[in-house]
Scaffold this active site. Sequence first.
Site, PDB file in Angstrom:
ATOM      1  N   GLU A   1       0.804  -1.218   0.000  1.00  0.00           N
ATOM      2  CA  GLU A   1       0.000   0.000   0.000  1.00  0.00           C
ATOM      3  C   GLU A   1       0.844   1.278   0.000  1.00  0.00           C
ATOM      4  OE1 GLU A   1      -3.547  -0.672   2.797  1.00  0.00           O
ATOM      5  OE2 GLU A   1      -2.168  -2.302   3.228  1.00  0.00           O
TER       6      GLU A   1
ATOM      7  N   SER B   1      -6.702  -2.841   2.627  1.00  0.00           N
ATOM      8  CA  SER B   1      -7.057  -2.255   1.320  1.00  0.00           C
ATOM      9  C   SER B   1      -7.425  -3.299   0.278  1.00  0.00           C
ATOM     10  CB  SER B   1      -5.909  -1.382   0.792  1.00  0.00           C
ATOM     11  OG  SER B   1      -5.810  -0.207   1.549  1.00  0.00           O
TER      12      SER B   1
ATOM     13  N   TYR C   1      -8.940   2.811  -5.145  1.00  0.00           N
ATOM     14  CA  TYR C   1      -8.012   3.928  -5.326  1.00  0.00           C
ATOM     15  C   TYR C   1      -7.906   4.429  -6.764  1.00  0.00           C
ATOM     16  CZ  TYR C   1      -6.802   2.698  -0.588  1.00  0.00           C
ATOM     17  OH  TYR C   1      -6.867   2.431   0.759  1.00  0.00           O
TER      18      TYR C   1
ATOM     19  N   ARG D   1     -11.849   2.683  10.739  1.00  0.00           N
ATOM     20  CA  ARG D   1     -12.938   2.496   9.793  1.00  0.00           C
ATOM     21  C   ARG D   1     -13.295   1.026   9.760  1.00  0.00           C
ATOM     22  NH1 ARG D   1     -10.695   2.639   5.017  1.00  0.00           N
ATOM     23  NH2 ARG D   1     -11.222   0.459   4.681  1.00  0.00           N
TER      24      ARG D   1
ATOM     25  N   ASP E   1     -15.492  -2.019   8.056  1.00  0.00           N
ATOM     26  CA  ASP E   1     -16.121  -2.386   6.784  1.00  0.00           C
ATOM     27  C   ASP E   1     -17.106  -3.526   6.999  1.00  0.00           C
ATOM     28  OD1 ASP E   1     -14.474  -0.511   5.591  1.00  0.00           O
ATOM     29  OD2 ASP E   1     -12.920  -1.976   5.111  1.00  0.00           O
TER      30      ASP E   1
ATOM     31  N   GLU F   1     -13.796  -6.227   8.856  1.00  0.00           N
ATOM     32  CA  GLU F   1     -12.544  -5.864   9.494  1.00  0.00           C
ATOM     33  C   GLU F   1     -12.619  -4.433   9.992  1.00  0.00           C
ATOM     34  OE1 GLU F   1      -9.124  -5.584   6.920  1.00  0.00           O
ATOM     35  OE2 GLU F   1     -10.364  -4.999   5.214  1.00  0.00           O
TER      36      GLU F   1
ATOM     37  N   ASN G   1     -10.104  -1.183  10.270  1.00  0.00           N
ATOM     38  CA  ASN G   1      -8.844  -0.618   9.796  1.00  0.00           C
ATOM     39  C   ASN G   1      -8.407   0.471  10.761  1.00  0.00           C
ATOM     40  OD1 ASN G   1      -6.855   0.863   8.376  1.00  0.00           O
ATOM     41  ND2 ASN G   1      -7.750   0.322   6.406  1.00  0.00           N
TER      42      ASN G   1
ATOM     43  N   GLY H   1      -7.154   5.330   5.012  1.00  0.00           N
ATOM     44  CA  GLY H   1      -6.549   6.269   4.087  1.00  0.00           C
ATOM     45  C   GLY H   1      -7.017   7.695   4.285  1.00  0.00           C
TER      46      GLY H   1
END
Length: 342
Positions: free
Chosen positions: A39, A165, A239, A278, A280, A296, A298, A302
């Site tokens: 990443e 990611s 992205y 964050r 998900d 998960e 995070n 980002g």
Amino acid sequence: MGNSASWPVRRIAGKEYGRRVSKLPNLHVAVLMGGWANERPVSLMSGEGVAKALEARGHRVTRIDMERDIALRLHEAAPDVVFNALHGVPGEDGTVQGMMDLMGVPYTHSGLATSVIAIDKELTKHALVPHGIPMPGGRIVKSADLFEADPLDRPYVLKPVNEGSSVGVAIVTEESNYGNPIRRDAEGPWQQFSSLLAEPYIRGRELTTAVLGGKDGPRALTVTELVPKSGFYDFNAKYTDGMTEHVCPAKVPDAIARLCLDYALKAHELLGCRGTSRSDFRWDDEQGEDGLFLLETNTQPGMTPLSLVPEQAKHCGIEYGELVETIIEDALIHFGKLEGSA
């Protein structure tokens, strides 16, 4: 933000600073970015965005593209605080956090223990599922065993245990061109990783919720639905501009939105996250509330122009620069470097 008289005098690491319009006094912030994980490009974009926002708000910034001499470079820079904009290993798994703990350097986002647990999807399940947060079942499998037989009934998902990611994620269906069983020469995460996490595939919709810390404690922001044009929210969909539609706030029933907010905040607190996180989700809308699963959490989401945390913060009235400063403020409070309150 209010006028300059609205902010009390602050003290950072024993030094007193006068009143100013910004929430924080002038700081020297080292923005740690790059590194050598998959990443890296995302981290560089996150770090540059953070650095520019801090400079625009009057802070002194030292940009550091992490290499093996990172401890020496941090020592030489001697910042007031480090903004950790790294993603993946070793910047998100506790390695860098442990180093900065030993050095006595304040830093943003989660600490060592939280980072170790949250980046490992299996450890995250052990931490969250017993507390009532639903996550998909599944098990760790050796990649070599996939060439003999499927570990679960198709469709199922294969993903690295400790990457973020959507790096290296594969959905194995009856129609996939991986073969049955999976062929050794088929392109997939089994060629990169010796072991993988196999989970049942959850049909339905991709949802995500950010949590932001601060002096008043963490709060969940809102729910975003992610609608990838490719049908799969993978690394490229995340992205690449125009590859995914962000519906913010998500058009979901109030009960589902409340569950996302509750689960995300609970995960943030159970894991011991700091700054921002964050979570998900996948939601099978044919199953109602029983169809919602956390995938998960995070710990270092980002901060790029396409990133979800800044988007959700903006929806809640928090501009990018204020978001960055709030994350830093949370770190300084945690490390006992900030006196006074806004």
